[in-house]
Design an enzyme around this catalytic site. Structure first.
Site, PDB file in Angstrom:
ATOM      1  CG  ASP B 193      -1.690   1.252   1.420  1.00 37.89           C
ATOM      2  OD1 ASP B 193      -1.582   2.154   0.564  1.00 37.89           O
ATOM      3  OD2 ASP B 193      -2.421   1.352   2.420  1.00 37.89           O
ATOM      4  CD  GLN B 196      -0.597   8.908   3.792  1.00 32.68           C
ATOM      5  OE1 GLN B 196       0.174   9.853   3.574  1.00 32.68           O
ATOM      6  NE2 GLN B 196      -1.907   9.069   3.868  1.00 32.68           N
ATOM      7  CB  CYS B 359      -8.879   5.104   8.035  1.00 37.62           C
ATOM      8  SG  CYS B 359     -10.256   6.106   7.488  1.00 37.62           S
TER       9      CYS B 359
END
Ligand SMILES: Cc1ncc(COP(=O)(O)O)c(C=O)c1O
Ligand SMILES: Cc1ncc(COP(=O)(O)O)c(C=O)c1O
Lengths: 160, 403, 403, 160
Positions: B193, B196, B359
């Protein structure tokens, strides 16, 4: 910047020195759920949760002869939800169930910006201090948590 | 106003604003906004199968953007670049389609407790669907998943490792290259992921040698509504498609269909060409600024903010003590003030930060704080923004607890 | 240039262009392009959980657009409006989540042979997943599914009927209200693909009484990358979520999650606020033109094109003989010239049409043509565009077959 | 508007009067698949499909002693794919396998815009007429279908 005046003296006072943050019933497990065992005839307990921001309050009310004799709360949350709960307690103690339901309806309408008539809102007394929260919808849930919970308790009570 | 802010109309319109919620979404420079508008003014059409000039222009815009993205992250082939709506959708595609390809009952999926919900709930669901087990990695004090932790948790049953590159709460960067090598030696497929990471670090998917890499345009100066899933061809080719319909098929009869080649197999329905054009312009923008400048500025800003916040005894900072390891993300709490109140009172001082669980509820519980404030920087921020933040922290504390 | 074209920068830049591929995607008026740019210049932020002013503005923009959409299609509640990327995604959500809710082995799903692949392949997949049967409805000569045809195909096992409102090839409009009533009497849930209807007909989902209604923004003057799924609350509430992560959850722990209320349950990850703003502006634009004008102009243009094409003995028109029943879509073939050659030679005469299977292969086979040309009109087209088309048809025919 | 000059005289002539649109082998089922039974020692058959636009051709070639003796095709498709196939047949008949492979490589590069050197492209003779298709990528697949199919047939043949 509308929120500046939300953190006013009234809110800060109720947040720092809540008069009603204590317990009415004794059973310690009343904190975690609606537990019928710790409801006496008079004392009702209900937990209110705001999942999006994690505010949680446990509301206890003592109703005798259709009159709200006492209100207390426990739990954690932001200043808005804590103060709002304490202010609500001040307002509804001594009122009938019907009057209290009316207050909660009116308050919820106010913070949602659905009721703006100053004269009508006067009734809410100190709770008027939370009026401008209507400009910050993300915080409305914090402000209404206790009122919403009380409203449910009282309408449930009326049905039985 | 610093020169970089000047590229951003929203900054020009809000001169007193310290926008420190860049990890949620970045602002958009003129050249991105204009590129999207120009696309709609000059070359808009439904791309791919059009046989006329505008459609060809739209196709070129769409495919040239894909080429640029492939080059930007050093993918081997442009077919390995799948357009999505956002990182969440990219991660969902991996969790659905890769799971369908490789997961058997009792297999294990490995993720970390630091994952954003978008890299956690899809795997909870995949585990449920396939009767597999979801196993967690836990970070050390600096927010790092060590090779020991990985080695301990890997088993012969571990089919997939899905890990965030940079945490959206702690700002900690994982050593993907090292972890991926260990996972691959165990025949575990590695999905990353990068939501960021890519705004802050130069990404080279071949060097990292991950099998999938997901990110969002809107966190890297592009418009909302466009994201990317990079995947190695060998896996994308074998995975079943996810959404179906539109341009992603070859042959259809009443009961069956065969699917188009990569990357189209994973792109159902009319795609967001305007978004692709915006992402392409955002890459141009980032390249014209340069990762060197981006990293240098963000590190300096993170250090300033970290140093100043550390001086305040009533402030707790989460994650590494070294601000350089935060990639511009600082999660903190002011003792005795709820993060929602902090964020609201920041707003009244024209400082935009986030307060909540970001989150990442399981991480918050792991950090034992449930909620926190998060200031997150982009290279266009400056020292004044940080000072504004620090002043406001002091003001809020004294407002709640006296001087 | 007619006054309506003047609203569209791409038309101002291409004065000689007859853009007749509106069923693929429409062009965008200034006010839509500008509204999106202004959003990014003035109020961009990550919506929903932000506790600062910009985030509040973004949330307002996002939710006000939702209210406008709900009103536009007369949904009872704004929670019944789910943002998606496009109609294809909307249809996939229904096919995944509704199927999960209601389908048992041996149940039947009913669709028509006219469906766009996006309302066909998701149901092929759903049928496979649930061991259900996909049953087809066939249209009459006018492209209409009659009530008899529906009654014959409905059985006690028919759980779902999914039907296009207006065919993207034949332009035929189905009488959804009547068909839905029959289906509902059979306890069959009704999903409607409105992608080709909403640009041309006023939609009232309560009057139609369908349970789901899907459409794309980009076919109704909005930007790409935004679409809508309308669903009745009673179903949306019971359906499992589709994509997971981001803002669509309430509580998460390591192995489980509980989901947010409607509409957020179906909106995972950072949403396309710019797209929602664009769709809202497109609705304003359509309302300022008015459906009366839209229908009047499109009907006249369709009639002109239909009449003129019918005069040419070497042209075959598919669907109803009555051009008013085509909603501006005319599918045709020129004898002896492949549609791809037609489209390419149209392009060299500055006419943009589509040639191919129009993502409706089973329909094409049913019509026994495999491929065809399609001219599709929007209200901004004018008689000159149609004449340009007709002249070009004649030219192409004579180019291939002599005068 | 780049495509205007694609539909030039050369293309139109080959489309209207294809010299090589007929059959070499007799077995009728050769049309539907690569069927070993209808391949004599000399005649190879292969079907080429362009799924995105539905063009289909069946290519037959007769190779003897490493020389392409004859080429024929059947199938349906647009003018671009039909003419391109006929032009290709003209070009490769009489050439060696190696030469023909080179032609197909060169042609594919030309229509993809990867080779623009006029001198090199000269070799392609009439096939040069399809050069501008490079400006219309959606049609490139139509133009290369036959060339791609022939290339595969010949490289397969070389491997055996
Ligand atoms: C009838 C119909 N349904 C669905 C779609 C799919 O729309 P989109 O490509 O925007 O997802 C289209 C458009 O091509 C259509 O015409
Ligand atoms: C680490 C991480 N992963 C995934 C996401 C999801 O990104 P998006 O909301 O754009 O889908 C985010 C952003 O919130 C994130 O910070």
């Amino acid at each position: 910047m509308a929120l500046n005046n939300i953190y006013n003296d009234i809110l800060m006072e109720h947040n720092t020195h809540p008069d009603h943050k204590h317990k009415l019933s004794n059973a310690s497990d009343c904190q975690t759920a609606i537990n019928p065992q710790c409801e006496s005839d008079a004392i009702l307990v209900k937990k209110g949760i705001n999942p999006s921001c994690g505010d949680e309050i446990v509301l206890e009310i003592n109703v005798e002869d259709g009159i709200i004799k006492d209100v207390a709360f426990d739990g954690q949350g932001c200043a808005v939800s804590q103060a709002s709960t304490d202010i609500m307690a001040d307002l509804v103690i001594g009122k009938t169930i019907d009057e209290a339901i009316e207050f909660t309806d009116l308050f919820i309408k106010m913070v949602r910006g659905e009721e703006t008539d100053e004269d009508k809102l006067e009734e809410l007394d100190e709770a008027l201090a939370l009026k401008d929260i209507a400009h910050m919808p993300a915080r409305v849930k914090c402000a209404v948590l206790a009122w919403h919970t009380l409203n449910q308790m009282l309408t449930d009570k009326q049905k039985n | 106003m610093n020169l970089y802010k000047n590229y951003f109309p929203i900054m020009r319109h809000n001169k007193s604003l310290a926008y420190l919620d860049n990890a949620a979404t970045t602002q958009k420079p003129d050249m991105v906004i204009d590129a999207v508008a120009e696309y709609y003014k000059q070359e808009n059409a439904n791309p791919l199968r059009g046989l006329y000039e505008l459609s060809q222009k739209a196709t070129d815009a769409y495919e040239n953007a894909r080429k640029k993205i492939a080059k930007f992250i050093n993918a081997q082939k442009e077919q390995e670049i799948i357009y999505t709506r956002n990182a969440s959708e990219s991660l969902n595609i991996v969790a659905f389609s890769l799971s369908d390809l490789v997961l058997q009952a009792d297999d294990e999926i490995l993720i970390s407790i630091m994952e954003h919900h978008s890299n956690m709930i899809p795997w909870q669901q995949a585990a449920k669907r396939h009767h597999a087990k979801l196993v967690y990695l836990y970070p050390n004090e600096d927010g790092i998943i060590t090779t020991d932790e990985l080695t301990n948790k890997l088993s012969t049953k571990t089919k997939i490792l899905s890990l965030t590159h940079v945490s959206n709460v702690l700002g900690a960067e994982q050593n993907i290259k090292e972890l991926a090598a260990i996972a691959h030696a165990n025949k575990t497929i590695v999905s990353v992921d990068g939501a960021q990471a890519i705004p802050h670090i130069k990404i080279d998917v071949q060097k990292l040698d991950c099998d999938f890499y997901s990110f969002s345009g809107h966190k890297m100066y592009a418009p909302m509504g466009i994201g990317v899933l990079y995947g190695k061809q060998e896996y994308l080719e074998k995975m079943p498609p996810f959404l179906t319909g539109g341009e992603m098929i070859d042959y259809v009869d009443e009961q069956t269909a065969t699917y188009a080649e990569l990357p189209y197999k994973f792109e159902a329905g009319t795609q967001n060409v305007g978004g692709a054009v915006g992402l392409s312009a955002a890459i141009d923008f980032m390249e014209s600024v340069g990762y060197d400048t981006i990293i240098e500025r963000e590190t300096a800003l993170g250090k300033l903010a970290g140093d100043e916040l550390s001086k305040l005894p009533y402030v707790t900072i989460y994650g590494s003590k070294n601000p350089a390891l935060h990639h511009g993300v600082i999660a903190f709490n002011i003792e005795g003030v709820h993060p929602h109140d902090v964020a609201s009172l920041m707003d009244s001082g024209d400082v935009a930060i986030r307060g909540g669980h970001h989150c990442a509820q399981p991480l918050m519980r792991y950090l034992k704080c449930n909620f926190c404030c998060r200031a997150s920087m982009a290279f266009y921020n400056d020292n004044e923004d940080i000072h504004q933040l620090i002043e406001r922290v002091k003001y809020i504390r004294s407002y709640f607890h006296g001087a």
